[in-house]
Design a protein around this motif. Structure first.
Motif, PDB file in Angstrom:
ATOM      1  N   LEU A 173       0.831  -1.202   0.000  1.00  0.00           N
ATOM      2  CA  LEU A 173       0.000   0.000   0.000  1.00  0.00           C
ATOM      3  C   LEU A 173       0.868   1.257   0.000  1.00  0.00           C
ATOM      4  O   LEU A 173       0.598   2.219  -0.735  1.00  0.00           O
ATOM      5  CB  LEU A 173      -0.920   0.002   1.221  1.00  0.00           C
ATOM      6  N   LEU A 174       1.925   1.260   0.805  1.00  0.00           N
ATOM      7  CA  LEU A 174       2.804   2.431   0.868  1.00  0.00           C
ATOM      8  C   LEU A 174       3.485   2.673  -0.471  1.00  0.00           C
ATOM      9  O   LEU A 174       3.663   3.829  -0.887  1.00  0.00           O
ATOM     10  CB  LEU A 174       3.845   2.235   1.974  1.00  0.00           C
ATOM     11  N   CYS A 175       3.880   1.590  -1.139  1.00  0.00           N
ATOM     12  CA  CYS A 175       4.485   1.736  -2.467  1.00  0.00           C
ATOM     13  C   CYS A 175       3.481   2.325  -3.455  1.00  0.00           C
ATOM     14  O   CYS A 175       3.834   3.180  -4.284  1.00  0.00           O
ATOM     15  CB  CYS A 175       4.982   0.387  -2.970  1.00  0.00           C
ATOM     16  N   GLU A 176       2.243   1.875  -3.373  1.00  0.00           N
ATOM     17  CA  GLU A 176       1.223   2.397  -4.288  1.00  0.00           C
ATOM     18  C   GLU A 176       0.957   3.873  -4.034  1.00  0.00           C
ATOM     19  O   GLU A 176       0.740   4.650  -4.961  1.00  0.00           O
ATOM     20  CB  GLU A 176      -0.052   1.574  -4.152  1.00  0.00           C
ATOM     21  N   LEU A 177       0.985   4.286  -2.768  1.00  0.00           N
ATOM     22  CA  LEU A 177       0.851   5.713  -2.465  1.00  0.00           C
ATOM     23  C   LEU A 177       2.074   6.477  -2.952  1.00  0.00           C
ATOM     24  O   LEU A 177       1.958   7.581  -3.488  1.00  0.00           O
ATOM     25  CB  LEU A 177       0.670   5.922  -0.957  1.00  0.00           C
ATOM     26  N   GLY A 178       3.245   5.882  -2.738  1.00  0.00           N
ATOM     27  CA  GLY A 178       4.472   6.556  -3.127  1.00  0.00           C
ATOM     28  C   GLY A 178       4.582   6.823  -4.612  1.00  0.00           C
ATOM     29  O   GLY A 178       5.129   7.849  -5.029  1.00  0.00           O
ATOM     30  N   MET A 203      -7.762  -1.487   4.860  1.00  0.00           N
ATOM     31  CA  MET A 203      -8.226  -2.071   6.126  1.00  0.00           C
ATOM     32  C   MET A 203      -7.057  -2.658   6.901  1.00  0.00           C
ATOM     33  O   MET A 203      -6.986  -2.523   8.129  1.00  0.00           O
ATOM     34  CB  MET A 203      -9.277  -3.140   5.842  1.00  0.00           C
ATOM     35  N   ASN A 204      -6.125  -3.299   6.204  1.00  0.00           N
ATOM     36  CA  ASN A 204      -4.929  -3.834   6.863  1.00  0.00           C
ATOM     37  C   ASN A 204      -4.117  -2.712   7.490  1.00  0.00           C
ATOM     38  O   ASN A 204      -3.590  -2.849   8.606  1.00  0.00           O
ATOM     39  CB  ASN A 204      -4.058  -4.602   5.865  1.00  0.00           C
ATOM     40  N   LEU A 205      -4.002  -1.605   6.776  1.00  0.00           N
ATOM     41  CA  LEU A 205      -3.250  -0.466   7.293  1.00  0.00           C
ATOM     42  C   LEU A 205      -3.852   0.040   8.597  1.00  0.00           C
ATOM     43  O   LEU A 205      -3.140   0.303   9.572  1.00  0.00           O
ATOM     44  CB  LEU A 205      -3.215   0.654   6.259  1.00  0.00           C
ATOM     45  N   LEU A 206      -5.172   0.181   8.633  1.00  0.00           N
ATOM     46  CA  LEU A 206      -5.838   0.729   9.814  1.00  0.00           C
ATOM     47  C   LEU A 206      -5.717  -0.208  11.008  1.00  0.00           C
ATOM     48  O   LEU A 206      -5.866   0.235  12.155  1.00  0.00           O
ATOM     49  CB  LEU A 206      -7.312   1.005   9.501  1.00  0.00           C
ATOM     50  N   GLN A 207      -5.456  -1.488  10.752  1.00  0.00           N
ATOM     51  CA  GLN A 207      -5.266  -2.448  11.841  1.00  0.00           C
ATOM     52  C   GLN A 207      -3.796  -2.599  12.224  1.00  0.00           C
ATOM     53  O   GLN A 207      -3.471  -3.333  13.151  1.00  0.00           O
ATOM     54  CB  GLN A 207      -5.806  -3.828  11.411  1.00  0.00           C
ATOM     55  N   THR A 216     -15.674   4.612   6.275  1.00  0.00           N
ATOM     56  CA  THR A 216     -16.321   4.751   7.584  1.00  0.00           C
ATOM     57  C   THR A 216     -15.328   4.468   8.698  1.00  0.00           C
ATOM     58  O   THR A 216     -15.268   5.190   9.697  1.00  0.00           O
ATOM     59  CB  THR A 216     -17.520   3.793   7.687  1.00  0.00           C
ATOM     60  N   GLN A 217     -14.550   3.426   8.521  1.00  0.00           N
ATOM     61  CA  GLN A 217     -13.553   3.090   9.538  1.00  0.00           C
ATOM     62  C   GLN A 217     -12.431   4.115   9.576  1.00  0.00           C
ATOM     63  O   GLN A 217     -11.950   4.483  10.643  1.00  0.00           O
ATOM     64  CB  GLN A 217     -12.965   1.703   9.258  1.00  0.00           C
ATOM     65  N   LEU A 218     -12.049   4.606   8.406  1.00  0.00           N
ATOM     66  CA  LEU A 218     -10.963   5.593   8.336  1.00  0.00           C
ATOM     67  C   LEU A 218     -11.321   6.861   9.094  1.00  0.00           C
ATOM     68  O   LEU A 218     -10.516   7.387   9.870  1.00  0.00           O
ATOM     69  CB  LEU A 218     -10.667   5.920   6.873  1.00  0.00           C
ATOM     70  N   TYR A 219     -12.546   7.368   8.893  1.00  0.00           N
ATOM     71  CA  TYR A 219     -12.912   8.668   9.452  1.00  0.00           C
ATOM     72  C   TYR A 219     -13.562   8.576  10.836  1.00  0.00           C
ATOM     73  O   TYR A 219     -13.827   9.616  11.448  1.00  0.00           O
ATOM     74  CB  TYR A 219     -13.847   9.408   8.497  1.00  0.00           C
TER      75      TYR A 219
END
Length: 783
Positions: free
Chosen positions: A427-432, A450-454, A544-547
């Motif tokens: 995910l970080l690579c995709e953002l980068g 979802m994995n990131l938020l956990q 919803t989970q993010l915010y």
């Protein structure tokens, strides 16, 4: 008087910490940024030597040696395996460990149910039984500390060891079982060490052991004590290296005895085999805080399947993360800078760029090394491949890192310990690799979000920082609100960071709470964009989970938005934001509004600042203060209003009380200290120089027809002026000047034009004021 304390909105933070030993500033592993966690892999007995800014690696606690760290249990298992081999591989390892390491003698009632002890007895293994019982007699003497604090029996203990050393040496010489003979010799060596007979160790060691023919744990145990008896030099380091590599439970002690200033080339001359050379390079690599690529290359060249190779490579990855990513993400310098670069917390841009370029060059050299590795020859290929993926991310090679991640995931089951970690890196690579104008979580896989938020704080922080750097401050803020949510006095997972402009809005310039960070770093437009997004409907479950965390405290965000408008003196916009704050926030016992807005903001005197006064029976919340201030300014601006000078004066009082020196400083700041604390917020000049207050006191002066009221307005303008002089001259002395000195110098008349004006133009009033300070109350006359 209100306490003059360094106040933080502690209860606003869901991750508050208390530091009982004074001001805290993060350092070492507190600030070290890392994504690749050593906890995800089998540490092969090297855990304690993983990269750390402290003396040794630790997780979620101050480091202290424990059995797991020191590999004590692993050493017991290895020794038990040797005993099992001498018993036809029949007894269970746990039974052997109990029989060997308990203080009970073989044949005693305490071990009558122990299968190992029973095996020895049943098969008449008398030499083994005699040895074990003898070894148990020696156990209490294997210490440098005497159990008697007064040392009255020191000679007695010394004599006991001497007798046991003699007996062990004799048994070693006559024992028919070579393994047991070497064990007796090892006991003698150990007793000699603890008896401080170091000069006798080398001869005894060389009688029973060969430095280059060590084959099992006992050989390396004996070599360790031989090394301890040697003087500092190549041979000592060579022996320690061999023991370090092959005896896990002696690694910590070897690390402590190793002397890094001894040239490794001299030590390598003693190595006769490739395996011995690899061991020399291994310990030297773990001792090396500088780049250790040469160590890795030589270990791979001599022993590619060395168990320490992957662990040492991972240590190098953590170094590169520290040197490259710690400054990039946190704005702190690296936790450890052992490469000779003069890189401090406020290094110039040129120095930062040069430092970064050098470290990226080192990381690329590591990548080149990894790409040359034959994965079929190494002990843990998945670890090596994972190191490559993280190195590629650290050097901004996002597409290559994604390919490396896919290659590893193809080899892993979904329940693999590194599966989630690699998906987060993905995910970080995709953002980068997303462009600055379109960087968003919307362009990534929902499962990855979802994995990131956990996940832990470090990867969440990396994602938030990447989004923020690429202009998506809204999603970044939402992720920041997920971080540092555990209340612990010390938590190794807490992330600390500084703003890009190095704001200083709290007692120091670092942040670990999203609210205070938004206060320091986000502008009005970014705050409005964030709030507008929270008011929209979420289309996806991950949104919803993010915010959710930041949405739960939306009133705080309106308060913050209003405060930012207030700092810009945009009162109408500030009031509109404050009006959207739920009244429960102003009245909550969990927030400090009631405590620090408990005074009348429209009242002050020449001498009162933070002190309570009789006027403080009237108090307001933030919205009410701004509403009333707008009303008073409007009445002052009305040329037909009879008392317009008075309302200008009240507005001046309010503006003064919203400065560093007033009773309502919470209107513009979330932290207060008696010391001037430059924040880099847009209203610093007004907050520390009381410019707006002086402006309105002078407006009141111009609008007034009362001589006494003009004197009062002039004096209040002078009060503001003294703080301007103090701020611009960086001198606290000016702050204590007042009208009530005995002469011009002590009262500040010589430099404060407003005080001087009263002194020269209204001498009678001046004499009255300096002779009886309470007389200022008489100057509120508006007629």
């Amino acid at each position: 008087m209100k306490p003059l304390i360094a106040f933080i909105f502690i209860l606003l933070s869901s991750s508050s910490k208390l530091w009982a030993c004074g001001p805290f500033y993060p350092y070492g592993d507190d600030i070290r940024f890392h994504l690749m966690s050593p906890e995800l892999f089998d540490n092969e007995g090297f855990k304690i030597f993983n990269y750390s800014a402290f003396n040794f690696y630790h997780k979620e606690r101050w480091w202290r040696p424990e059995p797991e760290d020191l590999n004590i249990e692993l050493g017991k298992e290895m020794n038990a395996a040797l005993w099992r081999a001498m018993c036809n591989n029949e007894p269970d390892l746990d039974q052997i460990i109990e029989g060997v390491y308990s203080n009970d003698l073989i044949g005693s009632p305490a071990l009558e149910k122990n299968s190992f002890a029973n095996y020895l007895i049943k098969h008449n293994k008398n030499e083994l039984i005699d040895y074990l019982n003898f070894a148990k007699k020696c156990n209490s003497l294997n210490t440098l500390q005497n159990s008697d604090p007064w040392e009255k029996h020191d000679n007695h203990t010394h004599g006991m060891r001497q007798n046991l050393i003699k007996e062990a040496s004799q048994q070693a010489a006559k024992c028919s079982n070579n393994d047991i003979a070497r064990r007796y010799a090892f006991l003698a060596l150990r007793l000699l060490y603890y008896n401080n007979n170091l000069e006798s160790i080398p001869a005894l060691y060389l009688q029973f052991f060969d430095l280059h023919k060590a084959s099992n744990l006992i050989d390396y145990y004996a070599m360790y004590f031989y090394a301890c008896a040697l003087k500092v030099g190549p041979e000592k380091n060579f022996c320690l290296s061999q023991v370090f590599s092959f005896s896990p439970d002696k690694r910590f002690a070897c690390f402590q005895h190793y002397h890094r200033h001894v040239a490794i080339d001299q030590t390598l001359k003693l190595a006769q085999t490739a395996k011995e050379k690899a061991a020399v390079w291994l310990l030297n690599g773990f001792e090396n805080l500088s780049p250790a690529l040469q160590n890795l290359q030589n270990i791979y060249k001599n022993e590619p399947n060395n168990k320490g190779l992957g662990i040492l490579l991972m240590r190098e990855v953590n170094k590169m993360e520290d040197w490259i990513l710690t400054p990039y993400f946190t704005e702190f310098p690296p936790a450890i800078n052992a490469s000779g670069d003069d890189y401090n917390i406020d290094a110039s841009e040129g120095k930062r760029n040069a430092f970064l370029a050098d470290k990226i060059k080192l990381a690329n050299e590591l990548i080149d090394f990894v790409e040359q590795i034959d994965y079929t020859k190494v002990h843990n290929p998945d670890l090596i491949m994972t190191c490559k993926a993280y190195l590629l991310f650290a050097t901004n090679k996002y597409n290559e890192s994604l390919q490396a991640i896919e290659n590893i995931l193809e080899r892993q089951s979904p329940d693999s310990p590194i599966h989630d970690s690699l998906n987060i890196l993905k995910l970080l690579c995709e953002l980068g690799r997303q462009g600055n104008s379109a960087c968003t979580l919307q362009n990534t896989d929902e499962t990855l979000v979802m994995n990131l938020l956990q996940s832990g704080n470090q990867p969440k922080f990396a994602a938030a920082r990447l989004l923020e750097y690429k202009g998506n401050t809204t999603e970044a803020a939402a992720i920041y609100a997920h971080m540092n949510t555990k209340r612990k006095y010390y938590n190794n997972n807490t992330v600390y960071w500084r703003t890009l402009d190095h704001h200083h809005t709290l007692y120091s310039d670092f942040y670990y709470n999203y609210f205070f960070y938004l206060d320091a770093a986000y502008n009005i437009a970014e705050m409005e964009k964030l709030i507008n997004r929270l008011n929209q409907k979420d289309d996806k479950s991950w949104e919803t989970q993010l915010y959710a965390p930041i949405r739960a405290y939306q009133s705080r965000l309106y308060d913050l938005l209003g405060t930012k408008y207030l700092r810009m003196n945009q009162l109408t916009e500030a009031l509109a934001a404050y009006n959207k704050v739920n009244d429960s926030l102003w009245q909550s016992d969990n927030f400090p509004y009631k405590k620090y807005l408990d005074s009348n903001p429209f009242f002050t005197t020449l001498v009162s600042e933070h002190e309570h006064t009789t006027a403080d029976t009237v108090t307001y919340n933030k919205a009410e203060i701004v509403k009333k201030l707008l009303e008073y300014i409007a009445m002052g601006n009305n040329p037909h209003h009879k008392n317009r000078a008075y309302y200008y004066y009240l507005a001046g009082n309010c503006y003064f009380n919203m400065t560093q020196y007033g009773n309502s400083w919470l209107m513009k700041r979330y932290f207060w200290t008696r010391n001037e604390n430059r924040t880099k917020l847009p209203d610093d000049d007004d907050y520390f120089k009381a410019l707006k207050a002086k402006e309105f006191y002078l407006k009141a002066y111009d609008a007034s027809t009362s001589e006494k009221f003009k004197v009062l307005c002039t004096l209040m303008a002078g009060k503001c002026e003294k703080y301007r002089l103090a701020a611009e001259n960086n001198s606290r002395q000016y702050r204590y000047y007042s009208l009530f000195g005995e002469d011009e110098e002590s009262s500040g008349l010589m430099e404060n034009i407003y005080y001087e004006s009263v002194y020269k133009n209204y001498p009678d009033y001046y004499k009255e004021l300096v002779s009886y300070c309470v007389a200022v109350e008489n100057y509120y006359d508006l007629n």
